[in-house]
Design an enzyme around this catalytic site. Structure first.
Site, short mmCIF file in Angstrom:
data_model
loop_
_atom_site.label_atom_id
_atom_site.label_comp_id
_atom_site.label_asym_id
_atom_site.label_seq_id
_atom_site.Cartn_x
_atom_site.Cartn_y
_atom_site.Cartn_z
N TYR A 106 3.39 1.98 1.98
CA TYR A 106 3.97 2.34 3.27
C TYR A 106 5.49 2.11 3.27
O TYR A 106 6.08 1.77 2.25
CB TYR A 106 3.28 1.54 4.39
CG TYR A 106 1.86 2.01 4.68
CD1 TYR A 106 1.62 3.29 5.18
CD2 TYR A 106 0.76 1.19 4.46
CE1 TYR A 106 0.34 3.74 5.45
CE2 TYR A 106 -0.53 1.63 4.73
CZ TYR A 106 -0.73 2.90 5.22
OH TYR A 106 -2.01 3.35 5.48
N GLU A 157 0.80 -1.24 0.00
CA GLU A 157 0.00 0.00 0.00
C GLU A 157 0.83 1.28 0.00
O GLU A 157 0.32 2.36 0.30
CB GLU A 157 -0.98 0.02 1.19
CG GLU A 157 -2.37 -0.42 0.84
CD GLU A 157 -2.56 -1.93 0.75
OE1 GLU A 157 -3.69 -2.33 0.51
OE2 GLU A 157 -1.61 -2.72 0.87
N HIS A 179 -1.68 3.98 -1.68
CA HIS A 179 -2.76 4.91 -1.32
C HIS A 179 -2.82 6.11 -2.26
O HIS A 179 -3.88 6.72 -2.41
CB HIS A 179 -2.59 5.39 0.13
CG HIS A 179 -2.98 4.36 1.14
ND1 HIS A 179 -4.09 3.57 1.00
CD2 HIS A 179 -2.40 3.96 2.30
CE1 HIS A 179 -4.19 2.75 2.02
NE2 HIS A 179 -3.17 2.96 2.83
N GLN A 231 -18.45 4.95 3.68
CA GLN A 231 -19.00 6.12 4.36
C GLN A 231 -18.76 6.16 5.87
O GLN A 231 -18.51 7.22 6.42
CB GLN A 231 -20.50 6.22 4.07
CG GLN A 231 -20.81 6.74 2.68
CD GLN A 231 -22.30 6.76 2.39
OE1 GLN A 231 -22.79 6.00 1.58
NE2 GLN A 231 -23.02 7.60 3.08
N ARG A 264 2.75 -8.73 4.29
CA ARG A 264 1.77 -8.13 3.37
C ARG A 264 2.55 -7.55 2.18
O ARG A 264 3.26 -6.56 2.31
CB ARG A 264 0.98 -7.05 4.11
CG ARG A 264 -0.05 -6.33 3.29
CD ARG A 264 -1.42 -6.99 3.36
NE ARG A 264 -2.41 -6.06 2.83
CZ ARG A 264 -3.16 -5.26 3.59
NH1 ARG A 264 -3.04 -5.29 4.91
NH2 ARG A 264 -4.02 -4.45 3.04
#
Length: 677
Positions: A169, A167, A255, A342, A217
């Protein structure tokens, strides 16, 4: 537990030193719970999922040090007291029959802090802080701190750790030249760039011993320019296995990638094919992830050989009993994750505690409880939309006698419009789930009925959930044959021309525009179409899985202009983590947008507008059809009549506040009311 329905999903997984009871991992989510420091509350959140049958839980990311925290004050295991606090969690999960691993998350340049560190001083486009470049000593400190975090997790009773290497990181930042510009032994060649993740895994394994789950990961597809190739991903996976990993988990996209990866418009199991490419290249189990939200989808992924195990995160916010319900043949009673973001990601990125639109109890297990009632009442609910259904199902489960009235011939209210939008097909499953739950809860459903005051006198409690009606924008000429309400358009009641002006650029305006520019198969239902639309390719062909030709959406079905009175960027108030997707999708479909507009009049040629307070630049927007999406007003006439007759009623959802079509607030309000009736 029966394995016959989902033989792959419910099969145990032998890791050698321990066995997982099935192939379901609850993926990591940052909920904000650990930061509340209310440890019994955190423990109950995880324990409820363990009782629900999940094999292995991964916590939200815990920082290994201050500079690696996602934000200042992010949770981590820094002191002996932290270890004791986390033992409250692990004890509760073990007592519930589950296993739990702690995710170690070093944010690198994504850390929202001036103290953030990275391989090179390259600022992230999603953070205001340029990172400090680490020297040799600084790198050694980061490795040592990650190892310490792992040993503290072990001491706190965790069954394992997940080392976050995807992601975009910290560890991922070392792997690609996009963020690693170094020329020392930590940069340059690919062997040098993957040295850090391998060293971290090796040192963690050395510190925790052989009988401790170590998940790595791995970013299977970066979705950024200069990302990893498939061959590089395989090489890293093999090295991570040699270094001592027990399992490889899948990460999808950085991201900062301009490709949606988990939002509702992403097709189900959209990235399982990427994980499948790794199968057979390593000897340890591989987990696939992203947009797997129902047991049949998970079973299909495993049966197809895409992975040894599936990771589902938000589906466990929607329904803690996901696995048990699947095993008991009650899959149709699993509250579906609709991937709306949401109440989960939008909350996380706004610094609020995570919850779930379809399940307001998520992360609130100790504060929102549905205890059986000691005084059963007869309850009338008027309105079978999100608010009324939420109230009715919970009230009936608590033991009340519930009757739901709705003047329409079907349940769902405004959700029936949402499910018509391309990219919002998950709402179909949500309405189907509500129908099933109304049935199992034994609710009396009276459709096609609009009760009056006299019809409601005999009930102990009356709940008004009559929703909203479209606001009248009072534009001269709006009664013409070329003007439609969004209701007529989304419920397929009226034909729409080729050139359309949409009045109102809130959530409904964007949805209507999305509906009008698509024709035929929705890309959300066709993975090949969706990948072409967003420019996703195979990392075996293109570095990072980014197609060099870029996004190539199909031509728009109509020419749409989206207008608003407010003088601000259209779509500014859409969801924090999904707004950019809707704006980008409409831009790709050549939708014109204008703000600060006055609607002067409508005639057979189209919509006449002017700009600003001075009403300058009078312009005709030529349009065959004008669609009104100019907001809503509460439909509370029945509530007013009841009040006049001296009958007390609870008013919830859109009937209470008509702010956009806020299903999250409506369902939450209904749940809280039902809990105390």
């Amino acid at each position: 537990m029966s394995h016959s329905l989902y033989p792959h999903l419910l099969a145990p997984l032998d890791l050698g030193f321990t066995t997982l009871r099935n192939r379901v991992l609850m993926g990591s989510m940052h909920t904000g719970l650990e930061e509340t420091k209310d440890w019994p509350r955190v423990a109950e959140f995880y324990a409820e999922r363990a009782r629900g049958g999940v094999a292995l839980i991964v916590t939200g990311g815990m920082a290994p040090n201050a500079e690696g925290g996602v934000f200042p004050g992010a949770a981590g295991l820094y002191t002996p007291q932290d270890i004791e606090n986390h033992r409250v969690i692990t004890d509760a999960v073990h007592e519930a029959g589950g296993k739990i691993a702690m995710q170690i998350l070093h944010a690198g340049r994504y850390a929202y802090s001036p103290d953030c560190v990275a391989p090179s001083p390259v600022k992230s486009p999603i953070s205001p802080f340029p990172p400090k470049e680490l020297d040799e000593e600084g790198i050694e400190k980061q490795i040592a701190d990650i190892v310490t975090a792992a040993t503290r997790a072990q001491e706190a009773g965790y069954d394992g750790v997940e080392v976050m290497g995807s992601e975009g990181y910290f560890l991922n930042q070392f792997i690609v030249t996009h963020t690693n510009k170094r020329t020392d032994r930590w940069g340059g060649s690919y062997e040098n760039r993957i040295r850090l993740p391998i060293e971290v895994v090796r040192r963690v394994r050395e510190a925790v011993g052989p009988e401790f789950i170590l998940i790595y990961r791995l970013s299977m597809i970066d979705l950024i320019p200069e990302g990893s190739t498939h061959a590089e991903v395989v090489q890293l996976a093999q090295e991570v296995e040699k270094a001592g990993a027990t399992i490889i988990n899948t990460g999808i996209g950085w991201h900062e990638a301009r490709v949606p990866t988990i939002a509702t418009s992403v097709p189900r199991k959209a990235f399982a094919w990427v994980t499948k490419k790794l199968m057979g290249k390593v000897g340890i189990p591989v987990i696939t992830s992203n947009r797997i939200n129902m047991p049949d989808v998970a079973e299909e992924v495993l049966a197809d050989g895409c992975a040894d195990m599936v990771s589902m995160a938000r589906p466990f916010l929607a329904d803690a009993d996901f696995v048990n319900k699947a095993a008991e043949g009650r899959a149709d009673q699993i509250a579906p994750c609709i991937a709306c973001n949401q109440a989960c990601l939008d909350h996380t990125f706004s610094g609020k505690l995570t919850s779930c639109l379809v399940n307001p109890r998520a992360c609130h297990e100790t504060v929102l409880t549905y205890a059986p009632t000691e005084t059963p009442k007869s309850i009338a609910i008027i309105g079978a939309g999100a608010a009324g259904l939420s109230t009715g199902i919970i009230a009936a489960e608590r033991g009340h006698r519930v009757t739901i009235f709705d003047k329409a011939d079907q349940i769902g209210g405004q959700l029936n419009m949402a499910k018509a939008i391309p990219g919002k097909e998950e709402f179909i499953g949500l309405v189907d789930w509500y129908a099933r739950m109304v049935e199992t809860a034994g609710i009396t459903l009276r459709l096609g009925v609009a009760p009056g005051v006299e019809d409601l006198r005999g009930f102990d409690e009356v709940v008004i959930a009559t929703g909203v009606t479209p606001r009248d924008p009072q534009i001269p000429g709006q009664d013409g044959p070329n003007v439609l309400s969004y209701v007529d358009v989304l419920l397929h009641k009226a034909p729409v021309g080729k050139r359309v002006a949409v009045i109102g650029a809130g959530g409904i305006g964007f949805d209507v525009a999305e509906f009008l520019v698509h024709e035929g198969e929705s890309p959300t239902e066709d993975l090949t179409l969706w990948k072409t639309e967003w420019g996703v390719s195979d990392p075996a062909r293109d570095r990072g899985g980014v197609a060099p030709e870029g996004p190539r959406p199909e031509a728009p079905a109509r020419q749409v202009t989206l207008l608003q009175r407010k003088n601000e960027k259209p779509g500014k108030r859409l969801g924090k983590t999904t707004g950019w997707i809707h704006r980008a999708a409409l831009k790709m479909k050549q939708v014109e947008m204008a703000a600060g507009v006055n609607y002067e009049r409508i005639d057979e040629k189209g919509l006449h507008i002017s700009l600003g307070e001075a009403r300058e630049n009078p312009t005709l927007i030529e349009a065959d059809t004008i669609v009104l999406c100019a907001g809503q007003v509460s439909n509370r006439s029945l509530a007013d009549e009841l009040e006049a007759a001296g009958i007390e009623a609870h008013v919830i959802g859109g009937a209470d506040v008509a702010a956009e079509l806020d299903a999250k607030r409506a369902i939450n309000q209904g749940a809280h009311l039902a809990a105390v009736l």
